[in-house]
Design an enzyme around this catalytic site. Sequence first.
Site, PDB file in Angstrom:
ATOM      1  N   GLY A 230       0.837  -1.185   0.000  1.00  0.00           N
ATOM      2  CA  GLY A 230       0.000   0.000   0.000  1.00  0.00           C
ATOM      3  C   GLY A 230       0.871   1.233   0.000  1.00  0.00           C
ATOM      4  O   GLY A 230       2.100   1.145  -0.077  1.00  0.00           O
ATOM      5  N   SER A 231       0.238   2.384   0.101  1.00  0.00           N
ATOM      6  CA  SER A 231       1.003   3.622   0.030  1.00  0.00           C
ATOM      7  C   SER A 231       1.846   3.864   1.268  1.00  0.00           C
ATOM      8  O   SER A 231       2.786   4.652   1.237  1.00  0.00           O
ATOM      9  CB  SER A 231       0.047   4.801  -0.164  1.00  0.00           C
ATOM     10  OG  SER A 231      -0.857   4.874   0.926  1.00  0.00           O
ATOM     11  N   LYS A 248       3.751  -6.592   8.565  1.00  0.00           N
ATOM     12  CA  LYS A 248       3.432  -5.307   7.935  1.00  0.00           C
ATOM     13  C   LYS A 248       4.528  -4.322   8.320  1.00  0.00           C
ATOM     14  O   LYS A 248       4.654  -3.935   9.480  1.00  0.00           O
ATOM     15  CB  LYS A 248       2.075  -4.799   8.398  1.00  0.00           C
ATOM     16  CG  LYS A 248       1.760  -3.393   7.879  1.00  0.00           C
ATOM     17  CD  LYS A 248       0.389  -2.919   8.303  1.00  0.00           C
ATOM     18  CE  LYS A 248      -0.681  -3.522   7.440  1.00  0.00           C
ATOM     19  NZ  LYS A 248      -1.999  -2.912   7.670  1.00  0.00           N
ATOM     20  N   ASP A 346     -12.085   2.113   7.920  1.00  0.00           N
ATOM     21  CA  ASP A 346     -11.784   1.820   6.510  1.00  0.00           C
ATOM     22  C   ASP A 346     -12.270   0.427   6.143  1.00  0.00           C
ATOM     23  O   ASP A 346     -11.555  -0.371   5.537  1.00  0.00           O
ATOM     24  CB  ASP A 346     -10.285   1.958   6.249  1.00  0.00           C
ATOM     25  CG  ASP A 346      -9.964   2.071   4.752  1.00  0.00           C
ATOM     26  OD1 ASP A 346     -10.892   2.380   3.975  1.00  0.00           O
ATOM     27  OD2 ASP A 346      -8.812   1.843   4.373  1.00  0.00           O
TER      28      ASP A 346
END
Length: 494
Positions: A230-231, A248, A346
């Site tokens: 992801g960003s 992560k 989210d």
Amino acid sequence: MGNQNTQIFRLINQGQEDEAIKCLQIQKNVNLLSSNGISVLRAALEKGQMKLFKYCYLRNAVLMPSLEKGRTILHRAIELGHYDLTWKLLRDSKTFKLSVDDQDINGKSSLHVAVELCDSDIVALLLKYNARKDLKDLTGKSPYDLALTIKYPGIEGILEQFNMEDYLAKPIHDDISPVRDQVSTQVSKETKIELEKGAKLFFLEKTLEESKVPMIKGEELELQDIINKGSSCLVYKGKWRGSEIAIKQFTTDYSESDKKMKKFAKELQVLTQVRHPNLLLLMGICIDKPNLCLITELVPNLTLFYAIHKNKERKLTLAERFSISIQLCKGISYLHSNNPPIIHRDLKPENCLMDHNLNVKIADFGLARFSSSFAQSEESMTTICIGTTRFMAPELFDNSKSENIGVEVDIWALGCLIVEIFSNKRPWHYISSSKANSIFFEIFNKKPLPIPDNVLPEIAEVVKECCRYNPKKRPSAQKVLEKLEIAKNIYILN
């Protein structure tokens, strides 16, 4: 010498860049060429091996064959889809003497290339580093113009990112006066940054110990393949003490204030104690890697988004759609029942993982907020408009309502999720991602979330309740769960 050359390029092809560096250190020559005339530097670039590339680059190694059309190493890394290498080049742009907006002889920037390849992950990364979406090439087209003309799958997500950029504030950079002594300023600033970084790391470690958050040593972690990106992070498949895990790793240093770090540690303390079958298990944190790492259980298989839209071999049955929706309600209900409640913010199919038996695990709740966090006035004002446009509750677009934001934003997103699960259509499906700003307009005018005709009437009623514009009139996740169970008993025979 020829055998040694062959050995180095064999190591590069096998991905053993540490061993390749050792061989180069012995030979003291970084300008070796393969039998095909490829230099070590170019081979490292092609393979995305940053450690080897940087080692050779800093020793003025040649890039052979040279890049065509005046393209930079950043252009090439993006062409090859090397996300990790792209991120590290951007992070260390001064070392590699490049800019995110460098253009080739045709005027194409790195963002042009990423858009042409429909690589939404790299587009998000480039936008994070303030790449210009309005920079025009020699044909007069900007990356945004290109995105509007491309018809390939995945371009909608890129257009949505471009449109979101118009609504999110850009970071403010410090102004450095040209009158001051630049050399002495640079030295003192770098020294200060290193000292502050060391102090913050020490404070974070101490705070985590006091909070009893499980800390995992970096030497115990084995990072393997990248399984998601992801960003702001990379997700690796890995191993820890013989168990398969997901790691992560954030792409930026954790350098917040002491107050924020203490709050971050307290949130982690609660999240590591969260135990529910439908929530991804957070096992611990690692802070002695170059960047902060969160260690979670590994869920091998697919996302809910893939199951709904991409799996051509197996379509979800009605019973499975009910099961998935009910599992989501159970996980969300558990988060909301904490004291204080945990708000995900989210929820979307891409953040819902499923194993081979379609057991659901809600992911990324480790970046969620406690409901009490939204009463932080100025701090919360910069973080309200966060999420994915199609799933965002109306109050998330309005900074003036920051104090009133609660678990209800997840209920709105849950209603959107249920629509997608039962209809195979995205929320606000009639609005293309190229016109994502139209969603803001629809919400501003309080238009009801559209519910496709193929959604069962009982499910449609649940969605209407979840997506009420008055947050206080939305049901709890537990109430949604009960209504889904009733509807399931009508349509599914046990």
